[in-house]
Design a protein around this motif. Structure first.
Motif, PDB file in Angstrom:
ATOM      1  N   GLN A 108       1.029  -0.907  -0.405  1.00  0.00           N
ATOM      2  CA  GLN A 108      -0.405  -0.221   0.020  1.00  0.00           C
ATOM      3  C   GLN A 108       0.589   1.306   0.024  1.00  0.00           C
ATOM      4  N   ILE A 109       2.030   1.175   0.767  1.00  0.00           N
ATOM      5  CA  ILE A 109       2.820   2.428   0.747  1.00  0.00           C
ATOM      6  C   ILE A 109       3.369   2.559  -0.821  1.00  0.00           C
ATOM      7  N   ALA A 110       3.890   1.667  -1.506  1.00  0.00           N
ATOM      8  CA  ALA A 110       4.334   1.544  -2.956  1.00  0.00           C
ATOM      9  C   ALA A 110       3.360   2.055  -4.229  1.00  0.00           C
ATOM     10  N   GLN A 111       1.991   2.354  -3.740  1.00  0.00           N
ATOM     11  CA  GLN A 111       0.956   2.889  -3.928  1.00  0.00           C
ATOM     12  C   GLN A 111       0.510   4.179  -4.344  1.00  0.00           C
ATOM     13  N   ALA A 112       0.920   3.853  -3.161  1.00  0.00           N
ATOM     14  CA  ALA A 112       0.908   5.492  -2.776  1.00  0.00           C
ATOM     15  C   ALA A 112       1.903   6.561  -3.137  1.00  0.00           C
ATOM     16  N   LEU A 113       3.042   6.207  -2.991  1.00  0.00           N
ATOM     17  CA  LEU A 113       4.570   6.124  -3.588  1.00  0.00           C
ATOM     18  C   LEU A 113       4.364   6.626  -4.355  1.00  0.00           C
ATOM     19  N   ARG A 114       4.426   5.880  -5.763  1.00  0.00           N
ATOM     20  CA  ARG A 114       3.868   5.792  -7.437  1.00  0.00           C
ATOM     21  C   ARG A 114       3.390   6.715  -7.515  1.00  0.00           C
ATOM     22  N   THR A 115       2.220   7.010  -6.750  1.00  0.00           N
ATOM     23  CA  THR A 115       0.987   7.986  -7.050  1.00  0.00           C
ATOM     24  C   THR A 115       1.899   8.901  -7.434  1.00  0.00           C
ATOM     25  N   TYR A 116       1.715   9.656  -5.594  1.00  0.00           N
ATOM     26  CA  TYR A 116       2.670  10.946  -5.871  1.00  0.00           C
ATOM     27  C   TYR A 116       4.311  11.219  -6.846  1.00  0.00           C
ATOM     28  N   LEU A 117       4.994   9.643  -7.335  1.00  0.00           N
ATOM     29  CA  LEU A 117       5.856  10.097  -8.410  1.00  0.00           C
ATOM     30  C   LEU A 117       5.572  10.255  -9.860  1.00  0.00           C
ATOM     31  N   ASP A 118       4.238  10.607  -9.709  1.00  0.00           N
ATOM     32  CA  ASP A 118       3.743   9.903 -11.105  1.00  0.00           C
ATOM     33  C   ASP A 118       4.130  11.340 -11.849  1.00  0.00           C
ATOM     34  N   ASP A 119       4.323  12.353 -11.762  1.00  0.00           N
ATOM     35  CA  ASP A 119       5.225  13.539 -12.789  1.00  0.00           C
ATOM     36  C   ASP A 119       5.905  13.485 -12.678  1.00  0.00           C
ATOM     37  N   VAL A 120       7.268  12.647 -11.581  1.00  0.00           N
ATOM     38  CA  VAL A 120       8.609  13.221 -12.029  1.00  0.00           C
ATOM     39  C   VAL A 120       8.687  12.260 -12.499  1.00  0.00           C
ATOM     40  N   ASN A 135       8.118  19.226  -8.644  1.00  0.00           N
ATOM     41  CA  ASN A 135       6.730  18.789  -9.094  1.00  0.00           C
ATOM     42  C   ASN A 135       6.575  17.995 -10.299  1.00  0.00           C
ATOM     43  N   THR A 136       7.440  18.593 -11.188  1.00  0.00           N
ATOM     44  CA  THR A 136       7.902  17.468 -12.042  1.00  0.00           C
ATOM     45  C   THR A 136       9.417  16.971 -12.380  1.00  0.00           C
ATOM     46  N   GLY A 137       8.895  15.980 -13.501  1.00  0.00           N
ATOM     47  CA  GLY A 137      10.458  15.613 -13.374  1.00  0.00           C
ATOM     48  C   GLY A 137      11.232  15.906 -14.899  1.00  0.00           C
ATOM     49  N   ILE A 138      12.014  17.320 -15.119  1.00  0.00           N
ATOM     50  CA  ILE A 138      13.019  17.597 -16.006  1.00  0.00           C
ATOM     51  C   ILE A 138      13.600  17.086 -17.060  1.00  0.00           C
ATOM     52  N   PHE A 139      13.612  17.175 -18.131  1.00  0.00           N
ATOM     53  CA  PHE A 139      14.030  16.219 -19.430  1.00  0.00           C
ATOM     54  C   PHE A 139      14.743  17.080 -20.182  1.00  0.00           C
ATOM     55  N   THR A 140      16.304  17.159 -20.164  1.00  0.00           N
ATOM     56  CA  THR A 140      17.265  17.762 -21.135  1.00  0.00           C
ATOM     57  C   THR A 140      17.718  17.032 -22.426  1.00  0.00           C
TER      58      THR A 140
END
Length: 349
Positions: A62-74, A163-168
């Motif tokens: 359950q912690i893993a699922q919550a962490l994945r959701t938080y990091l989804d935009d990163v 709050n976002t994953g940056i790509f360059t």
């Protein structure tokens, strides 16, 4: 280590030839011809490996699922927006740097899209940044100058997580005068994340806050290197969990200092394996408030670097006095009971 090589961002740049540009002896530097750029998001990360290793049993799922959701935009190769700059390859005498000759920004909201640009035939240095528009912590500074263009973090004593994953990407473009050309541009992730999962069962704490220090403050887009201009304190976000007897705090930042690497991760063979430094390269500070109102400060020193594209998960437990004991014995620990804010910390608790 898991590599995600995903969706192709194919931005097609096509141009028409001006009348008269076909003359053999004419200077064609201001004329236009057809050429193409194919953009590809390359997300090299250990996200799945780290979560599956640290959070795969019982309530940890359950912690893993919550962490994945938080990091989804990163940790996501979806490009919401792209910033495209095309620079002269010769330094300007007045600016002392190569100036930007053409600039475009686009909202994509897709994994692939096509654009048509009209720019003169000449050699360029091309710089590209993805997912910068909605990032509330990072801005592009000096974007009109090639070697000074950088991603800069908001200057403050205490800063928020990215709050976002940056790509360059960066690519020299040598444009032939007599034929079309196709260029492939690979964008790599420039930030990273750390998560602390802390067991609170049996503790009598009423509040907890986590901060982190030791991370880069700027990223040079052209040479893909990090700078440490000052030492900000990053306030970790609490990831909302179900009632599992634990809390989870996460930071998303630029990478830490690294004795081995100073640039983004482009190697696909174990890019996150590193030797432990004798000195701590970055720190986590945990402040727990006990039922009597007293605060316990726990400083954790980490000797392994946190690299671009990496997720690092720490497990720990709150002790009776509010101290936080990490499971990893290589992490340095310093505890201050009855801690009170001092002049050496500008932290809003």
């Amino acid at each position: 280590m898991t590599r995600f090589v995903k969706q192709l961002l194919s931005l097609i740049l096509g141009v028409a030839v001006f009348a008269g540009c076909c003359l053999v002896d004419e200077d064609v530097r201001d004329c236009e011809t057809e050429y193409f750029l194919d953009y590809e998001m390359l997300m090299i990360t250990n996200l799945n490996t780290e979560i599956n290793t640290e959070l795969s049993i019982g309530t940890d799922i359950q912690i893993a699922q919550a962490l994945r959701t938080y990091l989804d935009d990163v940790f996501n190769d979806f490009a919401h927006d792209v910033d495209l700059g095309f620079y002269d390859v010769v330094r300007d005498e007045v600016e002392g740097d190569s100036i930007r000759l053409h600039h475009e920004t686009h909202v994509m909201d897709a994994s692939e899209s096509s654009y048509m640009l009209y720019i003169p035939i000449r050699d360029y240095m091309h710089l590209a940044v993805a997912n910068i528009e909605d990032n509330t912590t990072i801005d592009i500074e000096d974007g009109n100058l090639c070697h000074k263009a950088r991603l800069s973090q908001n200057v403050s004593d205490t800063v928020s997580c990215h709050n976002t994953g940056i790509f360059t990407a960066r690519l020299p473009m040598y444009i032939p005068e007599d034929k079309s050309e196709t260029f492939e541009v690979s964008l790599y992730m420039a930030n990273c994340a750390c998560a602390m999962v802390i067991d609170t069962i049996g503790s009598n704490i009423t509040d907890m806050k986590v901060f982190a220090t030791g991370f880069a403050t700027e990223f040079s887009i052209c040479d893909s290197s990090y700078r440490f201009s000052y030492t900000p304190v990053v306030k970790a976000d609490e990831v909302k969990l179900p009632d599992v007897g634990a809390v989870c705090f996460t930071t998303v930042t630029f990478p830490s200092r690294d004795p081995e690497y100073t640039k983004v991760s482009i190697e696909t063979e174990d890019p996150f394996i590193s030797e432990r430094s004798e000195d701590a390269l970055w720190h986590l500070s945990v402040y727990t408030t006990l039922a009597d109102g007293s605060i316990t400060e726990t400083l954790l020193g980490v000797g392994t670097p946190l690299r671009a594209g990496q997720l690092k998960i720490f497990r720990a437990k709150v002790l009776g006095n509010g101290a936080v004991q990490p499971d990893d014995p290589t992490v340095g620990v310093s505890v201050a009971l009855d801690w009170e804010p001092g002049n050496h910390h500008e932290i809003e608790l």
